[in-house]
Design a protein around this motif. Structure first.
Motif, PDB file in Angstrom:
ATOM      1  N   GLY A 283       0.756  -1.248   0.000  1.00 11.17           N
ATOM      2  CA  GLY A 283       0.000   0.000   0.000  1.00 11.17           C
ATOM      3  C   GLY A 283       0.780   1.286   0.000  1.00 11.17           C
ATOM      4  N   CYS A 284       2.104   1.247  -0.207  1.00 11.07           N
ATOM      5  CA  CYS A 284       2.864   2.492  -0.294  1.00 11.07           C
ATOM      6  C   CYS A 284       2.409   3.272  -1.527  1.00 11.07           C
ATOM      7  CB  CYS A 284       4.355   2.201  -0.382  1.00 11.07           C
ATOM      8  SG  CYS A 284       5.375   3.674  -0.555  1.00 11.07           S
ATOM      9  N   ARG A 285       1.899   4.494  -1.310  1.00  7.85           N
ATOM     10  CA  ARG A 285       1.372   5.282  -2.426  1.00  7.85           C
ATOM     11  C   ARG A 285       1.996   6.664  -2.536  1.00  7.85           C
ATOM     12  NH1 ARG A 285       0.531   1.002  -3.523  1.00  7.85           N
ATOM     13  NH2 ARG A 285      -1.399  -0.070  -4.081  1.00  7.85           N
ATOM     14  N   GLN A 286       2.761   7.063  -1.542  1.00  9.03           N
ATOM     15  CA  GLN A 286       3.474   8.339  -1.661  1.00  9.03           C
ATOM     16  C   GLN A 286       4.725   8.318  -0.804  1.00  9.03           C
ATOM     17  OE1 GLN A 286       2.585  12.340   0.307  1.00  9.03           O
ATOM     18  NE2 GLN A 286       1.580  12.621  -1.678  1.00  9.03           N
ATOM     19  N   LEU A 287       5.846   8.757  -1.392  1.00  8.24           N
ATOM     20  CA  LEU A 287       7.093   8.927  -0.672  1.00  8.24           C
ATOM     21  C   LEU A 287       7.531  10.379  -0.805  1.00  8.24           C
ATOM     22  CD1 LEU A 287       8.968   5.649  -1.683  1.00  8.24           C
ATOM     23  CD2 LEU A 287       7.879   6.162   0.503  1.00  8.24           C
ATOM     24  N   ARG A 288       7.997  10.948   0.285  1.00 10.20           N
ATOM     25  CA  ARG A 288       8.362  12.358   0.318  1.00 10.20           C
ATOM     26  C   ARG A 288       9.859  12.511   0.561  1.00 10.20           C
ATOM     27  NH1 ARG A 288       3.516  15.703   3.247  1.00 10.20           N
ATOM     28  NH2 ARG A 288       1.802  14.725   2.123  1.00 10.20           N
ATOM     29  N   PRO A 322       4.498   3.248 -10.942  1.00 13.10           N
ATOM     30  CA  PRO A 322       3.688   4.460 -11.135  1.00 13.10           C
ATOM     31  C   PRO A 322       2.625   4.672 -10.061  1.00 13.10           C
ATOM     32  CG  PRO A 322       3.076   2.753 -12.716  1.00 13.10           C
ATOM     33  CD  PRO A 322       4.320   2.270 -12.034  1.00 13.10           C
ATOM     34  N   LYS A 323       2.318   3.644  -9.274  1.00 15.23           N
ATOM     35  CA  LYS A 323       1.341   3.818  -8.200  1.00 15.23           C
ATOM     36  C   LYS A 323       1.882   4.697  -7.077  1.00 15.23           C
ATOM     37  CE  LYS A 323      -1.228  -0.543  -8.707  1.00 15.23           C
ATOM     38  NZ  LYS A 323      -1.629  -1.806  -8.027  1.00 15.23           N
ATOM     39  N   VAL A 324       3.194   4.825  -7.008  1.00 14.49           N
ATOM     40  CA  VAL A 324       3.824   5.580  -5.919  1.00 14.49           C
ATOM     41  C   VAL A 324       4.112   7.005  -6.374  1.00 14.49           C
ATOM     42  CG1 VAL A 324       5.742   5.696  -4.298  1.00 14.49           C
ATOM     43  CG2 VAL A 324       4.877   3.462  -5.041  1.00 14.49           C
ATOM     44  N   ARG A 354       9.336  16.421 -16.132  1.00  9.22           N
ATOM     45  CA  ARG A 354       9.295  15.827 -17.467  1.00  9.22           C
ATOM     46  C   ARG A 354       9.606  14.335 -17.465  1.00  9.22           C
ATOM     47  NH1 ARG A 354      12.183  20.571 -18.516  1.00  9.22           N
ATOM     48  NH2 ARG A 354      14.155  19.416 -18.737  1.00  9.22           N
ATOM     49  N   HIS A 355      10.415  13.869 -16.490  1.00 10.53           N
ATOM     50  CA  HIS A 355      10.868  12.482 -16.515  1.00 10.53           C
ATOM     51  C   HIS A 355      10.134  11.579 -15.521  1.00 10.53           C
ATOM     52  CE1 HIS A 355      14.194  14.357 -18.694  1.00 10.53           C
ATOM     53  NE2 HIS A 355      14.472  13.153 -19.153  1.00 10.53           N
ATOM     54  N   GLY A 356       9.330  12.153 -14.659  1.00 10.46           N
ATOM     55  CA  GLY A 356       8.584  11.343 -13.701  1.00 10.46           C
ATOM     56  C   GLY A 356       7.101  11.379 -14.008  1.00 10.46           C
ATOM     57  N   SER A 357       6.469  10.227 -13.946  1.00  8.49           N
ATOM     58  CA  SER A 357       5.046  10.165 -14.300  1.00  8.49           C
ATOM     59  C   SER A 357       4.140  10.582 -13.156  1.00  8.49           C
ATOM     60  CB  SER A 357       4.690   8.731 -14.735  1.00  8.49           C
ATOM     61  OG  SER A 357       4.940   7.811 -13.672  1.00  8.49           O
ATOM     62  N   ASN A 358       4.660  10.592 -11.932  1.00  6.29           N
ATOM     63  CA  ASN A 358       3.793  10.843 -10.784  1.00  6.29           C
ATOM     64  C   ASN A 358       4.561  11.650  -9.739  1.00  6.29           C
ATOM     65  OD1 ASN A 358       1.466  10.742  -9.310  1.00  6.29           O
ATOM     66  ND2 ASN A 358       1.807   8.684  -8.499  1.00  6.29           N
ATOM     67  N   ILE A 359       4.881  12.898 -10.085  1.00  4.82           N
ATOM     68  CA  ILE A 359       5.732  13.722  -9.220  1.00  4.82           C
ATOM     69  C   ILE A 359       5.006  15.011  -8.840  1.00  4.82           C
ATOM     70  CG2 ILE A 359       7.836  15.121  -9.145  1.00  4.82           C
ATOM     71  CD1 ILE A 359       9.222  13.012 -10.754  1.00  4.82           C
ATOM     72  N   THR A 360       5.088  15.365  -7.563  1.00  5.41           N
ATOM     73  CA  THR A 360       4.579  16.635  -7.065  1.00  5.41           C
ATOM     74  C   THR A 360       5.737  17.403  -6.449  1.00  5.41           C
ATOM     75  OG1 THR A 360       2.388  15.730  -6.592  1.00  5.41           O
ATOM     76  CG2 THR A 360       3.007  17.751  -5.437  1.00  5.41           C
ATOM     77  N   ILE A 361       5.855  18.665  -6.805  1.00  7.99           N
ATOM     78  CA  ILE A 361       6.919  19.518  -6.281  1.00  7.99           C
ATOM     79  C   ILE A 361       6.339  20.439  -5.215  1.00  7.99           C
ATOM     80  CG2 ILE A 361       8.657  21.260  -6.827  1.00  7.99           C
ATOM     81  CD1 ILE A 361       9.234  18.553  -8.086  1.00  7.99           C
ATOM     82  N   LYS A 362       6.992  20.489  -4.063  1.00  7.03           N
ATOM     83  CA  LYS A 362       6.632  21.452  -3.008  1.00  7.03           C
ATOM     84  C   LYS A 362       7.690  22.554  -3.032  1.00  7.03           C
ATOM     85  CE  LYS A 362       3.857  20.899  -0.194  1.00  7.03           C
ATOM     86  NZ  LYS A 362       2.429  21.356  -0.143  1.00  7.03           N
ATOM     87  N   GLY A 363       7.272  23.741  -3.485  1.00  8.62           N
ATOM     88  CA  GLY A 363       8.217  24.830  -3.603  1.00  8.62           C
ATOM     89  C   GLY A 363       8.535  25.119  -5.072  1.00  8.62           C
ATOM     90  N   PRO A 364       9.701  25.729  -5.321  1.00 10.43           N
ATOM     91  CA  PRO A 364      10.729  26.071  -4.338  1.00 10.43           C
ATOM     92  C   PRO A 364      10.343  27.289  -3.487  1.00 10.43           C
ATOM     93  CG  PRO A 364      11.400  26.829  -6.502  1.00 10.43           C
ATOM     94  CD  PRO A 364      10.106  26.081  -6.688  1.00 10.43           C
ATOM     95  N   TYR A 365      10.299  27.082  -2.173  1.00 11.67           N
ATOM     96  CA  TYR A 365       9.991  28.166  -1.254  1.00 11.67           C
ATOM     97  C   TYR A 365      11.251  28.969  -0.950  1.00 11.67           C
ATOM     98  CZ  TYR A 365       5.745  25.470  -0.356  1.00 11.67           C
ATOM     99  OH  TYR A 365       4.565  24.789  -0.493  1.00 11.67           O
ATOM    100  N   GLN A 366      11.065  30.265  -0.746  1.00 12.35           N
ATOM    101  CA  GLN A 366      12.209  31.094  -0.388  1.00 12.35           C
ATOM    102  C   GLN A 366      12.727  30.693   0.989  1.00 12.35           C
ATOM    103  OE1 GLN A 366      11.457  35.297  -0.311  1.00 12.35           O
ATOM    104  NE2 GLN A 366      13.597  35.833   0.043  1.00 12.35           N
ATOM    105  N   TYR A 367      14.026  30.528   1.094  1.00  6.24           N
ATOM    106  CA  TYR A 367      14.655  30.182   2.362  1.00  6.24           C
ATOM    107  C   TYR A 367      14.349  31.247   3.409  1.00  6.24           C
ATOM    108  CZ  TYR A 367      18.396  30.077   5.860  1.00  6.24           C
ATOM    109  OH  TYR A 367      19.097  30.087   7.032  1.00  6.24           O
ATOM    110  N   ARG A 368      13.924  30.781   4.583  1.00  2.00           N
ATOM    111  CA  ARG A 368      13.663  31.676   5.705  1.00  2.00           C
ATOM    112  C   ARG A 368      14.638  31.345   6.830  1.00  2.00           C
ATOM    113  NH1 ARG A 368       8.398  30.083   4.961  1.00  2.00           N
ATOM    114  NH2 ARG A 368       8.126  29.374   7.094  1.00  2.00           N
TER     115      ARG A 368
END
Length: 521
Positions: A283-288, A322-324, A354-368
Motif C-alpha cells: 500500500g505504499c502510495r506516496q514517498l516524500r 507508477p502507483k507511488v 518531465r521524466h517522472g510520471s507521478n511527481i509533485t513539487i513542493k516549492g521552491p519556497y524562499q529560504y527563511r
C-alpha cells in the motif's frame, strides 16, 4: 479543567505538537485537557471558545511557529485581559528558537523550550500549590521579577498512544479517508538550515510492534483508506521497514500509506528494487523527499548529505512503480547562492516533472532564516547588519498580514542581503513560477484561466531551456492572478449611479449576474 491548549490557524487538520502533548496529559497523567484548533474553528470562533472555557482553567498553552506570532500575542493579551490569574505558557518551534524573547513579553508567564510533556504535566501540579517550586519543572524558561532568565533542564518521556478524541468531531469525521500517525521523533542528520538541528532533536523511534498496536486500534475504530506517517524520517533503516512489512501482512491491513524517505536511501541493500516491490504490495502510495536544491554547491554548503545524482536515481528507481507518487521539497535563495544555483534548482525541477510520471513539487519556497545553529551564525558573521526581530511584538508586526497564508507568502517583502538584487524577484516568485507552469488545480477560473495560458506556455519553455531572466511572463501572470475586474468595477465612481437604476437592482438578483460576477472576479 487542568489546561486549555490552543493551536493557531495553519490550514492543516492535525496540530501534532499540541495533540501529542494533550495525549500524554490525558492518557499518561490523567489530566483534563481541551484542545481548540483555529485551523478548524477559525480565529473568531477560537477566541469565543477560549472566553467560554477560560474561567475553568488555570493554564493556557499555545503552540506556534514564528509566523504565528500575531496569534500568540492576540491570545496572550486576551487571556490576561479576561482572567489575569490564568497562566500562559508558549511552546512549539518559535518557543525553542526564541525562548527569551517570548519570556520577556509581559503577558507570557512561561516558555516550554524543549519537548513539552513533562514540562506541562509538572507545571500544572506546581501552579496549584501555595508556593510553587518552578525549579522542579523540566524544560521550562521564565523571567523572574528581577528580569533574570531561569532555564531548567529538559526531559523526554517514553512514547505513548495519541488521543485522537482531543480533535474536533469535524476532523475525526475525515478519519475514514486519512489519518496521521507518528512512529518517531526528530532527525539525526545535520542539515544546517533545519529546525531539528537548531533544536537538537535527534531521531528517536518507537518500536514497530508498539506503533502497530496503535494502528490496529485506529483500523478497528476508523478503517482509514490512507495513513500518513508524519515522522521526519520514516525510513531510518532497512530492518525497521522489513518489520513493518511483516506486521502489515500479518494483520491483513489494507490501508494505503505515505511516508518520508531520503533520496540517498534508494540504493542496494536499502530501498532497492525488491524492497520497492514489497512496499507497493503493502500500500505504499506516496514517498516524500527533501531535495532542497539542484545545485551541488548548495547541497554541500547546507550539509544535506545527498547529491543531484541521488535525485536522478530516485526517479529511476520509482519509474517502474507508477502507483507511488513522489513529493519533492525545494528551497531557493540560500546564502552563497548565485544565479547559476537558482538555475540549477529550477532546471532540476523541470527535469523531474518531465521524466517522472507521478511527481509533485513542493516549492521552491524562499529560504527563511531560523535563529540559532551553524547557518545562522555564519549569516550574522558575514552580514553584521542583518538581524531578525528581537521581540514578540516585532515578530508579530512582521507576520501580521500573513496569518494562515501559504508558505510562499511569508517574507516576500523581506530582502535578504545575500540574494543579489537583480534576482530578488526570481527568488521570491520561484514557487509561483512552478505553480503557473505545472499545477492545474490553481483556484483560477473563467477569463483568468484563458488569459493565463500564454504565460503558462512561456514559463514552461523557461523550465525547458533553463532561462530565468527578464520574467515578464511571471509578472504578467501574477497581475492576472491578483486582478479582479469585479472589484475594480465595484469601486468605480459609476457604481453609485448604477445602484440608483431599477434595472440594475433587479439584475443583481438574477442568476446571470451571479454567473458573470463569478467569471470576472
Amino acid at each position: 479543567m487542568d489546561v486549555l491548549l490552543i493551536n493557531p490557524k495553519h490550514g492543516g487538520l492535525f496540530p501534532w505538537g499540541l495533540l501529542s502533548l494533550g495525549s500524554y496529559l490525558t492518557k499518561q497523567v490523567g489530566m483534563e485537557v481541551m484542545l481548540i484548533d483555529a485551523s478548524v474553528e477559525g480565529i473568531e470562533d477560537t477566541l469565543q471558545k477560549i472566553r467560554e472555557h477560560l474561567p475553568k482553567t488555570p493554564l493556557v498553552g499555545i503552540g506556534a511557529m514564528s509566523s504565528d506570532t500575531p496569534f500568540i500575542k492576540t491570545i496572550a493579551d486576551m487571556v490576561k485581559q479576561e482572567k489575569p490569574s490564568c497562566k500562559v505558557i508558549v511552546g512549539g518551534p518559535h518557543a525553542t528558537l526564541c525562548p527569551e524573547q517570548l519570556a520577556k513579553y509581559h503577558h507570557i508567564d512561561f516558555v516550554s523550550y524543549h519537548e513539552g510533556e513533562a514540562t506541562v504535566a509538572t507545571l500544572c501540579q506546581e501552579i496549584r500549590k501555595n508556593k510553587p517550586d518552578l525549579s522542579q519543572v523540566p524544560g521550562l524558561l521564565f523571567q523572574t521579577e528581577t528580569n533574570e532568565f531561569i532555564r531548567t533542564p529538559g526531559q523526554t518521556v517514553p512514547f505513548y498512544d495519541i488521543n485522537y478524541d482531543l480533535l474536533s468531531p469535524k476532523v475525526r469525521a475525515t478519519f475514514s479517508d486519512t489519518i496521521q500517525v507518528l512512529t518517531g521523533r526528530g532527525c539525526s542528520y545535520k542539515c544546517t538550515f533545519c529546525y531539528n538541528v537548531v533544536s537538537g532533536y535527534k531521531w528517536r523511534g518507537r518500536p514497530v510492534a508498539d506503533f502497530i498496536q496503535e494502528i490496529q486500534i485506529l483500523v478497528k475504530n476508523f478503517d482509514p483508506k490512507n495513513i500518513f506517517f508524519r515522522d521526519e524520517l520514516f525510513f531510518i533503516d532497512r530492518e525497521r521497514i522489513l518489520q513493518f512489512i511483516t506486521h502489515y501482512k500479518k494483520n491483513n491491513f489494507h490501508f494505503n500509506w505515505w511516508a518520508s524517505v531520503r533520496a540517498s536511501d534508494f540504493r542496494d541493500q536499502f530501498v532497492d528494487d525488491p524492497l520497492m516491490k514489497q512496499l507497493v504490495e503493502i500500500g505504499c502510495r506516496q514517498l516524500r523527499i527533501g531535495v532542497e536544491s539542484g545545485s551541488e554547491k548548495t547541497l554541500k554548503f547546507i550539509k544535506k548529505g545527498i547529491r543531484v545524482s541521488h535525485v536522478h536515481n530516485t526517479i529511476k528507481r520509482l519509474a517502474p512503480h507508477p502507483k507511488v507518487e513522489l513529493m519533492a521539497g525545494f528551497m531557493i535563495g540560500l546564502p552563497t547562492e548565485q544565479y547559476r544555483d537558482y538555475q540549477d534548482t529550477l532546471n532540476l525541477i523541470g527535469w523531474m516533472v518531465r521524466h517522472g510520471s507521478n511527481i509533485t513539487i513542493k516549492g521552491p519556497y524562499q529560504y527563511r532564516v531560523y535563529p540559532g545553529g551553524e547557518l545562522f551564525d555564519q549569516i550574522t558573521k558575514e552580514y553584521p547588519h542583518f538581524s531578525l526581530p528581537n521581540s514578540l511584538e516585532e515578530w508579530a508586526n512582521r507576520y501580521q498580514s500573513h496569518q494562515g497564508s501559504n508558505a510562499s507568502e511569508y517574507d516576500r517583502n523581506i530582502e535578504y542581503p545575500w540574494v543579489p538584487s537583480e534576482h530578488q524577484y526570481l527568488v521570491k516568485n520561484a514557487f509561483q513560477m512552478y505553480q503557473i507552469a505545472y499545477q492545474s488545480n490553481l483556484s483560477i477560473k473563467g477569463i483568468k484561466k484563458i488569459l493565463l495560458w500564454p504565460c503558462k506556455i512561456s514559463i514552461r519553455l523557461r523550465f525547458r531551456i533553463g532561462w530565468y531572466k527578464n520574467l515578464w511572463d511571471v509578472r504578467l501572470a501574477d497581475w492576472i492572478y491578483r486582478f479582479s475586474l469585479y472589484h475594480t468595477l465595484s469601486h468605480s465612481p459609476l457604481l453609485p449611479i448604477l445602484e440608483k437604476q431599477l434595472w440594475y437592482q433587479k439584475s443583481k438578483k438574477s442568476k446571470f449576474f451571479a454567473w458573470l460576477r463569478d467569471k470576472i472576479s
